[in-house]
Write a protein that holds these residues in place. Structure first.
Motif, PDB file in Angstrom:
ATOM      1  N   ASP A 135      69.228 -11.636 -13.363  1.00 36.14           N
ATOM      2  CA  ASP A 135      68.241 -11.905 -12.551  1.00 36.14           C
ATOM      3  C   ASP A 135      68.133 -11.291 -11.100  1.00 36.14           C
ATOM      4  O   ASP A 135      67.347 -10.563 -10.576  1.00 36.14           O
ATOM      5  CB  ASP A 135      67.251 -13.300 -12.417  1.00 36.14           C
ATOM      6  N   ARG A 156      58.609 -10.948 -22.838  1.00 36.61           N
ATOM      7  CA  ARG A 156      58.135 -10.930 -21.380  1.00 36.61           C
ATOM      8  C   ARG A 156      56.601 -11.219 -21.195  1.00 36.61           C
ATOM      9  O   ARG A 156      56.044 -11.767 -20.263  1.00 36.61           O
ATOM     10  CB  ARG A 156      58.457  -9.637 -20.812  1.00 36.61           C
ATOM     11  N   SER A 161      60.074 -13.204 -17.874  1.00 36.43           N
ATOM     12  CA  SER A 161      61.206 -12.671 -17.928  1.00 36.43           C
ATOM     13  C   SER A 161      62.278 -13.058 -17.261  1.00 36.43           C
ATOM     14  O   SER A 161      63.416 -12.456 -17.076  1.00 36.43           O
ATOM     15  CB  SER A 161      60.796 -11.331 -16.782  1.00 36.43           C
ATOM     16  N   GLU A 162      62.455 -14.197 -16.995  1.00 33.32           N
ATOM     17  CA  GLU A 162      63.671 -15.036 -16.399  1.00 33.32           C
ATOM     18  C   GLU A 162      64.523 -14.971 -17.484  1.00 33.32           C
ATOM     19  O   GLU A 162      64.437 -15.629 -18.568  1.00 33.32           O
ATOM     20  CB  GLU A 162      63.135 -16.143 -15.882  1.00 33.32           C
TER      21      GLU A 162
END
Lengths: 332, 255
Positions: A213, A266, A271-272
């Motif tokens: 991330d 996503r 999206s993490e």
């Protein structure tokens, strides 16, 4: 003291649905096939042909499809994160083709299965992903250029594989089934080493979710947060190559799953990376297994290679992504 | 006192900075001003080892920060890049990554990190944006979210590379106000600005850089009165006093 908690309400449902889908795809994969018989009657009677079909054909095949689907989806998510390019995936940037070339060469030299085949596949995939990654960095390549580099790599590596098989026709690995992706030749000898690599790689990647991330914040911001960007990128690409490489050594050139699943996760969820990685594994495994089961029963007793089904779904999806123009991160 | 001593460095084999020395004070805003290509951003990146220096020291309370590993530097110096990627994550997740330099095994954020993030977001007035994806924010809000991330890093020094670029005037002033608040909290603020007026009006100290060397350091008043700005930027700078506060204006020399 009151503090912010992550909102897990929605994400919990996504996990539950993913686990259910994986279980259902596993059960269907074992139950359904060209031959129908009463599973419960034969499953533990190992001397019957039916039990042998269950334990030596369907079970390794379903496990292979689950592992390859998980591996390629996670590999796609990682490559997309490291290259900051949502259009990238192991098949599109040529990583699978690199693994295929290495598998072809390995087979030509008589390494027909097990650890050595997986190792060759990993080396081929890693060299390819490093070439594309270094090229993208060196030339400041745009998202589109990276994809075109992938097209060139796919053509070049495909031509090299074909050259090997032309001069050594006894190398059967580059059959049509291998080129399009297929699980009909999965054996325990291929599955066991590959499964160890896949499971360990995914666990390591999961522990590095925060690093991934932070990497997506851009190289400078990531360095400013204390991340050793160059080293971490190589580790990520190595693990992504291991995942893609061993998948190719099991099932050949499965396309689009590494693009389609991370995109879908996503869009429907997050999206993490701490969620993206396990969800890609769950949904990727379920998706490929469902496609494979479908490919076995749709024209039974004849089988379609699963890659055909996946290409029919994946190619229009790729065009859809291009049309939507959501190919990557934006700059502030 | 933050003391920058004899920094030499640049990209690969190209030297950009030549023997750069200056200082910054606690609780004050120090702006680095210079023409395009003078080495401002390179200097900022060198101070936190994003670009390795070939020689020199960054001394905070007489301790050379450049001798520390990257994650320990990140516990002392926060850096906000001029160009930022906009990832698909929420504001609170971005701010939480400000705690990344403190992550230990098993690489997961702890309750203490969440508490700090909550406080920082409250302070920056972005608590109501916590669950909003970064990509949905305006440029000014994004900058505030990134500032909150830097604040969550809990460092003594904050380096800001062009923090007001791409923002309209209202957001520029909002961001500057937040930066002043950070200085008032006792942080060392070093920022690169290309807007001479903005820098002179909002800084406690100015460091002028040209061709990779420091030309002069002083208060905005000293710098203005020395006429050095006209030589460095090749412009005329005028000052007007309104309500006991100086305002600065630039114009080209030939008009």
């Amino acid at each position: 003291m009151k503090y912010l908690k992550e909102n897990k309400f929605k994400i919990e449902y996504i996990y539950i649905i993913g686990i259910l889908m994986l279980l259902i795809s596993f059960i269907l994969g074992i139950l359904l096939g060209a031959t129908s018989f009463n599973i419960s009657k034969y499953i533990f009677d190992i001397n019957t042909p039916e039990a042998r079909i269950i334990w030596f054909v369907r079970f390794p095949r379903v496990m292979g499809s689950i592992l390859c689907g998980a591996a390629l989806s996670v590999s796609g998510a990682i490559i997309q994160g490291v290259l900051a390019n949502r259009l990238a995936s192991p098949s599109i940037i040529g990583v699978n083709a690199g693994a295929a070339l290495a598998v072809t060469i390995a087979t030509a030299f008589g390494f027909l299965g097990g650890w050595r085949l997986s190792l060759f596949a990993f080396i081929g995939a890693f060299i390819t992903v490093m070439i594309v990654s270094l090229g993208a960095k060196r030339w400041g390549a745009s998202r589109g250029t990276v994809i075109l580099m992938g097209v060139a790599m796919n053509s070049l590596l495909g031509a090299m594989s074909s050259t090997v098989t032309t001069f050594m026709p006894n190398v059967s690995v580059m059959s049509n089934d291998f080129k399009i992706g297929d699980f009909s030749s999965v054996t325990y000898a291929k599955l066991i080493p590959a499964s160890i690599v896949i499971i360990i790689s995914i666990i390591i990647l999961y522990t590095l979710a925060n690093e991934l991330d932070v990497l997506t914040l851009g190289d400078e911001s990531a360095k400013g947060l204390g991340l050793n960007v160059e080293v971490v990128k190589v580790i990520f690409l190595m693990l992504a190559a291991a995942l893609a490489g061993v998948s190719v050594s099991i099932a050949g050139l499965l396309s689009f799953v590494g693009l389609l699943i991370p995109h879908a996760i996503r869009n429907i969820s997050t999206s993490e990376s701490r969620h993206l990685i396990p969800l890609c594994a769950l949904y990727g495994g379920a998706f490929v297994t469902i496609c494979d089961t479908f490919s076995r029963i749709v024209f039974a007793p004849y089988e379609l290679p699963v890659g055909i089904i996946m290409a029919f779904i994946g190619a229009p999806f790729f065009i859809f992504i291009l049309y939507k123009g959501k190919g990557g991160h934006r700059n502030a | 006192m933050l003391e920058i001593r004899n920094i030499n460095g640049g990209y690969n084999k190209k030297q950009v900075l030549y023997d750069v020395s200056f200082y910054a004070q606690k609780g004050k805003i120090t702006s680095i001003l210079g023409p395009n290509g003078s080495g401002k951003s390179t200097l900022l990146k060198s101070l936190c080892s994003i670009i390795p220096v070939t020689s020199g020291e960054v001394l905070l309370d007489n301790k050379n920060l450049l001798s520390l590993p990257q994650n320990e530097i990140a516990q002392k110096i926060a850096y906000l890049s001029q160009t930022k990627q906009i990832p698909d994550i929420s504001v609170k997740r971005l701010v939480l990554h400000g705690r990344f330099p403190y992550l230990n095994y098993p690489r997961r954020y702890k309750e203490k990190d969440y508490i700090i993030v909550n406080k920082v977001m409250e302070k920056m007035n972005i608590l109501d944006l916590a669950d909003v994806p970064i990509s949905k924010l305006s440029g000014g809000q994004q900058q505030k979210a990134y500032l909150a991330m830097a604040l969550a890093q809990d460092t003594d020094v904050i380096l800001l590379d062009e923090p007001t670029t791409y923002l309209d005037i209202s957001f520029q002033l909002q961001v500057i106000k937040e930066i002043k608040n950070l200085a008032n909290d006792g942080k060392y603020i070093l920022m690169v600005l290309h807007d001479i007026s903005l820098a002179l009006e909002n800084s406690d100290n100015i460091v002028l850089i040209k061709d990779g060397t420091i030309v002069k350091q002083g208060t905005p008043k000293n710098i203005y009165e020395s006429n050095i700005l006209e030589k460095v930027f090749n412009v005329k700078v005028a000052r007007v006093e309104i309500d006991n506060k100086y305002h600065y204006f630039c114009k080209t020399k030939n008009t």
